[in-house]
Design a protein around this motif. Structure first.
Motif, short mmCIF file in Angstrom:
data_model
loop_
_atom_site.label_atom_id
_atom_site.label_comp_id
_atom_site.label_asym_id
_atom_site.label_seq_id
_atom_site.Cartn_x
_atom_site.Cartn_y
_atom_site.Cartn_z
N ALA A 12 31.98 16.42 54.10
CA ALA A 12 32.20 16.66 52.67
C ALA A 12 31.19 17.67 52.14
O ALA A 12 31.53 18.54 51.33
CB ALA A 12 32.11 15.35 51.89
N ARG A 34 19.97 14.59 56.20
CA ARG A 34 19.00 13.67 56.81
C ARG A 34 18.96 13.80 58.32
O ARG A 34 17.93 13.63 58.95
CB ARG A 34 19.42 12.24 56.41
N GLU A 35 20.12 14.11 58.92
CA GLU A 35 20.16 14.20 60.38
C GLU A 35 19.64 15.57 60.84
O GLU A 35 19.63 16.52 60.07
CB GLU A 35 21.60 14.00 60.87
N ARG A 42 32.95 12.97 62.45
CA ARG A 42 32.66 11.63 62.99
C ARG A 42 33.84 10.95 63.70
O ARG A 42 33.61 10.17 64.63
CB ARG A 42 32.16 10.71 61.85
N LYS A 47 36.00 7.95 69.73
CA LYS A 47 37.15 8.30 70.57
C LYS A 47 36.64 9.14 71.73
O LYS A 47 36.07 8.61 72.67
CB LYS A 47 38.21 9.01 69.73
N ALA A 76 16.96 13.25 50.83
CA ALA A 76 16.74 13.14 49.38
C ALA A 76 16.24 11.72 49.11
O ALA A 76 16.76 10.76 49.67
CB ALA A 76 18.03 13.40 48.64
N THR A 100 26.46 12.10 50.31
CA THR A 100 25.60 11.40 51.28
C THR A 100 26.35 10.36 52.11
O THR A 100 25.72 9.64 52.89
CB THR A 100 24.39 10.75 50.57
N GLY A 101 27.67 10.28 51.97
CA GLY A 101 28.45 9.45 52.89
C GLY A 101 28.15 7.97 52.78
O GLY A 101 27.96 7.43 51.68
N ARG A 117 27.53 5.38 63.68
CA ARG A 117 27.77 6.26 62.54
C ARG A 117 27.46 7.71 62.91
O ARG A 117 28.10 8.62 62.42
CB ARG A 117 26.88 5.82 61.36
N ASP A 258 32.71 9.91 51.32
CA ASP A 258 32.58 8.45 51.43
C ASP A 258 31.75 7.82 50.31
O ASP A 258 31.89 6.63 50.04
CB ASP A 258 31.89 8.08 52.75
N GLU A 274 36.93 5.76 52.63
CA GLU A 274 35.96 6.17 53.66
C GLU A 274 36.69 6.81 54.82
O GLU A 274 36.67 6.28 55.95
CB GLU A 274 35.21 4.93 54.17
N HIS A 275 37.39 7.90 54.55
CA HIS A 275 38.17 8.52 55.62
C HIS A 275 38.07 10.03 55.57
O HIS A 275 37.81 10.64 54.54
CB HIS A 275 39.61 8.03 55.58
N TRP A 276 38.35 10.58 56.73
CA TRP A 276 38.13 12.00 57.03
C TRP A 276 38.90 12.93 56.10
O TRP A 276 38.38 13.95 55.66
CB TRP A 276 38.52 12.21 58.49
N TRP A 304 43.81 7.79 59.99
CA TRP A 304 44.39 7.38 61.26
C TRP A 304 43.33 6.68 62.09
O TRP A 304 42.13 6.79 61.82
CB TRP A 304 44.93 8.59 62.02
P1 FAD Z 1 29.18 11.48 56.22
O1 FAD Z 1 30.02 12.01 57.33
O2 FAD Z 1 28.59 10.12 56.38
O3 FAD Z 1 28.04 12.53 55.91
C1 FAD Z 1 27.00 12.26 55.01
C2 FAD Z 1 25.73 12.88 55.51
O4 FAD Z 1 24.74 12.70 54.52
C3 FAD Z 1 25.21 12.21 56.78
O5 FAD Z 1 24.89 13.16 57.74
C4 FAD Z 1 23.96 11.47 56.29
O6 FAD Z 1 22.95 11.39 57.27
C5 FAD Z 1 23.53 12.33 55.13
N1 FAD Z 1 22.69 11.62 54.17
C6 FAD Z 1 22.81 10.34 53.76
N2 FAD Z 1 21.84 10.04 52.87
C7 FAD Z 1 21.11 11.16 52.71
C8 FAD Z 1 19.98 11.49 51.91
N3 FAD Z 1 19.42 10.60 51.08
N4 FAD Z 1 19.47 12.74 52.01
C9 FAD Z 1 20.04 13.66 52.83
N5 FAD Z 1 21.11 13.40 53.61
C10 FAD Z 1 21.63 12.17 53.54
N6 FAD Z 1 38.23 8.58 59.36
C11 FAD Z 1 39.55 8.74 59.64
O7 FAD Z 1 40.31 9.08 58.75
N7 FAD Z 1 40.03 8.51 60.89
C12 FAD Z 1 39.24 8.12 61.91
O8 FAD Z 1 39.71 7.92 63.03
C13 FAD Z 1 37.85 7.94 61.67
N8 FAD Z 1 37.01 7.56 62.65
C14 FAD Z 1 35.70 7.39 62.39
C15 FAD Z 1 34.85 6.98 63.41
C16 FAD Z 1 33.51 6.78 63.16
C17 FAD Z 1 32.59 6.35 64.25
C18 FAD Z 1 32.98 6.99 61.85
C19 FAD Z 1 31.53 6.75 61.58
C20 FAD Z 1 33.81 7.39 60.84
C21 FAD Z 1 35.17 7.60 61.10
N9 FAD Z 1 36.05 8.02 60.08
C22 FAD Z 1 37.38 8.18 60.35
C23 FAD Z 1 35.56 8.23 58.72
C24 FAD Z 1 35.13 9.67 58.45
O9 FAD Z 1 34.41 10.17 59.52
C25 FAD Z 1 34.31 9.69 57.18
O10 FAD Z 1 35.15 9.35 56.12
C26 FAD Z 1 33.67 11.04 56.93
O11 FAD Z 1 32.72 11.32 57.91
C27 FAD Z 1 33.00 11.07 55.56
O12 FAD Z 1 32.37 12.28 55.40
P2 FAD Z 1 31.16 12.44 54.35
O13 FAD Z 1 30.72 13.85 54.50
O14 FAD Z 1 31.56 11.90 53.06
O15 FAD Z 1 30.02 11.44 54.89
#
Ligand code: FAD
Length: 385
Positions: A12, A34-35, A42, A47, A76, A100-101, A117, A258, A274-276, A304
């Motif tokens: 995101a 953070r990473e 993810r 998979k 942060a 921040t997911g 995660r 997320d 909470e999905h991709w 999916w």
């Molecule tokens: P994230 O991917 O969590 O990214 C957020 C980032 O922010 C992370 O790198 C985190 O470290 C960072 N962060 C957090 N707090 C801070 C802070 N305070 N300061 C700085 N950085 C910070 N969805 C599907 O639809 N289908 C699937 O099959 C599927 N499989 C998945 C399998 C796994 C193992 C996981 C974990 C998720 C899966 N998902 C799936 C869900 C999908 O991956 C997530 O919805 C998506 O990654 C969300 O993206 P995001 O960028 O919002 O959050």
């Protein structure tokens, strides 16, 4: 606007950077993550990465071409209007993206446990899934089911401990979940059971039974990663509360992915998905809103999962549905659909029936009515019902 800070370098976050540049934003952008890795996807972690078919899943993006100051390994820690506190000092901003997911929930107890995660989590778990290893997976939700799939494939002795009455019960309800029980062939599936604590050498269940384990995996859900915002002047409730434009209560701030709970016009409900697909597509709206354009995020949510050799797909928002109907029996390829009282489609759950998913998602988007009698015949395409 001169400087946008994006907190969270997941899908995101990086998609919002791309969308800002795509919309012509020429100011500075700082991406704080953070990473220590650059942004990656993810879904493959449970998979292809866990199955040993790939090692990395980096998002195909060119951070240099995007002219973004990427700050990996920086967290942060707090927010006040106009400034983000980080582990490496203060960042002043005039536009803020919160991305921040979510963070995995851990099991109680002092024994060793895995969560899944991050890319690093996946590599650690993969190394532990060796033939003959006794693996206890807590949770038969999306992540738990996919981890169990990989562990069984690796030749481990797998026990899945699920508090609900069926796998996936929390996500899609016990009735549909019960149809997936048969997939757990060769796995010791304990339903209605809960881990009390993780100990050295295994887990103790509520009730006292001890399950020996070399590997314990917590697949019991996630929480929005918003602890760093606890003292900020920002509405938080099951994540960052945002409107249909993805604008948070603090001016100049959007939240996406997320961590964001947005208002859905379509479902007249607040959704946090909470999905991709959300992390992929909502950033266009977040970027537009941050730049002052009038954009609305109102998707038919989609996700999916790949488990036990099945492609499972879902679209919609089933709490809006009232009647659950099936297309096909549990032994083969089947779908479940939720109809509202007026026979419009609220959600579809498809097992190895991708056409039902694609057509169902369109039908939900269009708000068309379906004929319930035709619907239960799996040979009639959903679009003709
Ligand atoms: P994230 O991917 O969590 O990214 C957020 C980032 O922010 C992370 O790198 C985190 O470290 C960072 N962060 C957090 N707090 C801070 C802070 N305070 N300061 C700085 N950085 C910070 N969805 C599907 O639809 N289908 C699937 O099959 C599927 N499989 C998945 C399998 C796994 C193992 C996981 C974990 C998720 C899966 N998902 C799936 C869900 C999908 O991956 C997530 O919805 C998506 O990654 C969300 O993206 P995001 O960028 O919002 O959050």
């Amino acid at each position: 606007m001169d400087h946008v800070v994006v907190v969270g370098a997941g899908l995101a976050g990086v998609r919002t950077v791309e969308a800002l540049r795509g919309r012509g934003f020429g100011g500075r952008i700082t991406l704080v993550g953070r990473e220590r890795h650059r942004p990656y996807d993810r879904p493959p972690l449970t998979k292809s990465v866990l199955l040993g078919e790939s090692d990395t899943t980096f998002v195909d993006t060119d951070l240099a071409a995007l002219r973004v100051a990427f700050r990996p390994g920086v967290s942060a820690t707090a927010l006040r209007p106009g400034a983000v506190e980080t582990t490496e000092g203060e960042l002043r901003y005039d536009g803020l993206v919160i991305a921040t997911g979510a963070d995995p929930v851990r099991l109680p107890g002092d024994g060793p446990q895995h969560v899944l995660r991050t890319l690093d989590d996946a590599h650690e778990l993969r190394a532990a899934l060796v033939p003959g290893a006794r693996v206890v997976v807590a949770g038969a939700g999306w992540v738990g089911a996919e981890v169990a799939t990989a562990a069984r494939r690796a030749g481990c002795a797998v026990t899945v401990v699920e508090a609900g009455p069926a796998p996936l019960a929390t996500a899609v309800g016990p009735e549909i979940g019960a149809r997936t029980e048969r997939w757990y062939d060769g796995i010791d599936l304990r339903l209605g059971a809960m881990v009390h604590s993780v100990e050295e050498g295994g887990v103790e269940l509520v009730g006292g039974e001890f399950l020996d384990a070399h590997v314990v995996v917590a697949g019991i859900g996630v929480r929005p990663a918003v602890q760093w915002l606890a003292d900020a002047d920002l509405d938080l409730h099951n994540g960052v509360v945002v409107d249909e434009h993805l604008r948070a209560s603090l001016p100049g701030t959007v939240a996406v992915g997320d961590c964001a709970a947005w208002w859905s016009r379509r479902f007249q409900d607040r959704l946090r998905v909470e999905h991709w697909d959300t992390a992929l597509n909502a950033p266009e709206v977040a970027a537009a809103s941050l730049l002052g354009e009038d954009a609305v995020y109102d998707p038919v949510p989609y996700f999916w999962s790949e488990q036990f050799g099945h492609m499972v797909q879902y679209a919609g928002h089933h709490p809006a549905g009232e009647r659950l109907l099936y297309r096909g029996g549990p032994e083969g390829k089947w779908s479940a659909v939720w109809l509202r009282g007026d026979d419009t489609l609220a959600a579809v759950f498809a097992v190895d029936r991708p056409r039902d998913l694609v057509q169902g998602r369109r039908i939900i988007g269009a708000g068309s009515r379906l004929d319930a009698e035709r619907l239960v015949d799996p040979d009639v395409p959903l679009r003709d019902c």
